[in-house]
Design an enzyme around this catalytic site. Structure first.
Site, PDB file in Angstrom:
ATOM      1  N   GLU A 147       6.816  -1.295  12.310  1.00  0.00           N
ATOM      2  CA  GLU A 147       5.694  -2.224  12.078  1.00  0.00           C
ATOM      3  C   GLU A 147       6.212  -3.517  11.463  1.00  0.00           C
ATOM      4  OE1 GLU A 147       4.221  -3.118   9.012  1.00  0.00           O
ATOM      5  OE2 GLU A 147       5.343  -1.867   7.615  1.00  0.00           O
ATOM      6  N   CYS A 180       0.808  -1.213   0.000  1.00  0.00           N
ATOM      7  CA  CYS A 180       0.000   0.000   0.000  1.00  0.00           C
ATOM      8  C   CYS A 180       0.843   1.267   0.000  1.00  0.00           C
ATOM      9  CB  CYS A 180      -0.958   0.023   1.190  1.00  0.00           C
ATOM     10  SG  CYS A 180      -0.133   0.050   2.799  1.00  0.00           S
ATOM     11  N   GLY A 205      -8.616  -9.960   2.654  1.00  0.00           N
ATOM     12  CA  GLY A 205      -7.232 -10.398   2.491  1.00  0.00           C
ATOM     13  C   GLY A 205      -6.441 -10.181   3.762  1.00  0.00           C
ATOM     14  N   ALA A 206      -5.111 -10.133   3.637  1.00  0.00           N
ATOM     15  CA  ALA A 206      -4.250  -9.993   4.818  1.00  0.00           C
ATOM     16  C   ALA A 206      -4.517  -8.687   5.556  1.00  0.00           C
ATOM     17  CB  ALA A 206      -2.782 -10.073   4.389  1.00  0.00           C
ATOM     18  N   ARG A 229       4.530   1.202  -0.999  1.00  0.00           N
ATOM     19  CA  ARG A 229       5.790   1.097  -1.734  1.00  0.00           C
ATOM     20  C   ARG A 229       5.656   0.102  -2.893  1.00  0.00           C
ATOM     21  NH1 ARG A 229      10.117   0.901   1.106  1.00  0.00           N
ATOM     22  NH2 ARG A 229       9.076   1.312   3.083  1.00  0.00           N
ATOM     23  N   GLN A 244       4.972  -9.101   4.029  1.00  0.00           N
ATOM     24  CA  GLN A 244       4.882  -8.669   2.635  1.00  0.00           C
ATOM     25  C   GLN A 244       6.159  -9.012   1.870  1.00  0.00           C
ATOM     26  OE1 GLN A 244       4.048  -4.627   3.730  1.00  0.00           O
ATOM     27  NE2 GLN A 244       1.834  -4.845   3.447  1.00  0.00           N
ATOM     28  N   GLY A 294      -7.252  -6.864   5.392  1.00  0.00           N
ATOM     29  CA  GLY A 294      -8.601  -6.929   5.942  1.00  0.00           C
ATOM     30  C   GLY A 294      -8.647  -7.736   7.225  1.00  0.00           C
TER      31      GLY A 294
END
Length: 464
Positions: A114, A50, A192-193, A52, A120, A195
């Protein structure tokens, strides 16, 4: 082969640019195949999140590799390479290793520390492995990067706040809702992940009742059941929006899901006295259509807004600890890399020695045809043993020396002394800049500033 990292992130590009660069999961394999099909790109890993979009590549030459990667990114964005130049950053060789390790450790994240970026990166690595676009160099780089990320979280307090992009966004939402999310009805759009993390975080914060909606109804049902939430079809989105205070949108859709029309109809059915409808858009491309933020009674929190509002990170001491880990791990990786770089030279030297031994044994056989097979075999074993003993200490030592800074000089000296032919990567002397494409469709370079990070590469412009 040398390492090259090229990308754009929330630090250098607005959401509109990241949207154009974003690679949907369905296009990931095709894009990786396109990357490794380029003349100068041997291996590639593609990270698209979201905030990069980055390509990590093993390239045979800096100029050619940068041109190949920029061409693919420009093709993905549907624009000329020059239009991306001011938003891209470039890290080469040692600087590329440091960048990847900093990303894995969470130091380059919007929410510093984080841990979601680790997952990811792991997904990006698995995708590259599955398409055979990651070879020996990127396998080693990505495995070490994941290990560095785990060390950062296990050995420091970089993530003591337990924050992610989701928690940071919800903190901003709470500030718009009298500082409290507990008891606030919420819906998560997407299963998804991101969510799933949103549902888990909302549940932990006491928000509710919770609702999940997704284009694939089965995934929505499974996710909702895990947290005692309700699952509703996407067809009921307008009705659902009219009953909640918080909306987290995190789908992989290529077009906005929360359009101006959908939100307008939901507002018409919503009790205006309950306060603003807060929309958290955590997707790239965006799930919330431009213009929705202009509607009365609506607050939109997207990646751009988060980048403006969020603090830069945790305490300096925590970040400094992680930086120390990253610095040590980068040096360890570079030592391995230098040792790996000398391996072809050592192999070429041993190959040259074998060729000399074979030629001399052939001459001996011609001069002494009276030797029996056993005698010839014994002579061959003796000569090979002598050569191997002579080469053992120098080759062990050159590997040790090559692992030290400046160690590539020893491999070069061996090649010069023994006239060894070992394939070399092209040299780097100046930093090229994207301005137009050549006849083959790849970018040519001249005068647009592209930040490049490498101690041996002078930048043509200021760094960002």
């Amino acid at each position: 082969m040398k390492l090259l990292a090229v990308g754009a992130s929330y630090r250098t590009a607005p959401v509109a640019t990241l949207e154009r660069l974003a690679v949907p999961p369905a296009d990931l394999t095709r894009t990786l195949d396109r990357l490794v099909a380029q003349p100068y790109v041997a291996e590639a890993v593609l990270v698209s999140t979201c905030n990069r979009v980055e390509v990590y590549a093993a390239v045979s030459g800096f100029h050619g590799g940068l041109g190949d990667i920029c061409a693919i990114l420009a093709e993905q964005a549907g624009c000329p390479p020059a239009a991306l130049a001011n938003h891209l950053y470039v890290h080469y060789d040692a600087a590329a290793v440091e960048h990847v390790f900093r990303v894995a450790a969470g130091l380059d994240s919007m929410v510093v520390g984080e841990a979601q970026i680790l997952g990811q990166l792991r997904d990006a690595y698995h995708s590259a492995s599955g398409t055979d676009s990651a070879g020996r160099l990127l396998h080693e780089l990505m495995q070490q990067a994941l290990r560095v990320g785990k060390r950062a979280h296990a050995e420091t307090n970089i993530d003591r706040a337990g924050q992610s992009v989701v928690t940071a966004a919800l903190d901003l939402a709470a500030a718009l809702l009298d500082g409290e999310l507990a008891g606030r009805p919420a819906v998560v759009v997407g299963a998804g992940a991101m969510g799933a993390l949103s549902v888990a975080t909302l549940s932990r914060l006491g928000a509710g009742p919770l609702t999940v909606t997704n284009r694939g109804a089965d995934r929505a049902v499974r996710l909702a059941e895990s947290y005692g939430a309700d699952a509703v079809p996407m067809a009921e989105l307008v009705d659902t929006l009219s009953t909640v205070d918080i909306v987290v949108a995190a789908t992989a859709a290529t077009e906005p899901v929360l359009t101006r029309d959908v939100v307008t109809r939901a507002l018409a059915r919503r009790d205006a006295g309950r306060g603003p409808l807060v929309l958290l858009d955590l997707a790239v491309p965006r799930d919330v259509e431009e213009g929705v933020a202009e509607l009365p009674g609506v607050e939109v929190i997207d990646i751009d807004r988060m980048a403006e509002v969020l603090a830069d990170g945790p305490a300096d001491a925590d970040a400094a600890e992680v930086t120390q880990i990253v610095t040590a791990e980068v040096e360890a990786f570079l030592s391995w890399l230098r040792g790996a770089d000398v391996a072809p030279t050592v192999a070429a030297l041993r190959g040259r020695a074998d060729d000399v031994v074979t030629a001399e044994l052939r001459r001996l056989a011609q001069r002494r045809p009276d030797f029996t097979d056993d005698q010839r075999a014994e002579v061959a074993r003796t000569v090979h043993r002598v050569v191997q003993r002579l080469l053992h200490q120098p080759t062990v030592r050159v590997r040790q020396l090559a692992a030290e800074p400046g160690g590539d000089q020893y491999a070069a000296l061996l090649r010069e002394l023994f006239d060894l032919e070992v394939p070399q990567t092209s040299p780097v002397d100046t930093v090229p800049d994207v301005v137009e494409t050549d006849p083959a469709g790849r970018p040519s370079f001249a005068a647009v500033d592209v930040p490049v990070t490498d101690p041996d590469i002078p930048s043509t412009g200021g760094s960002r």
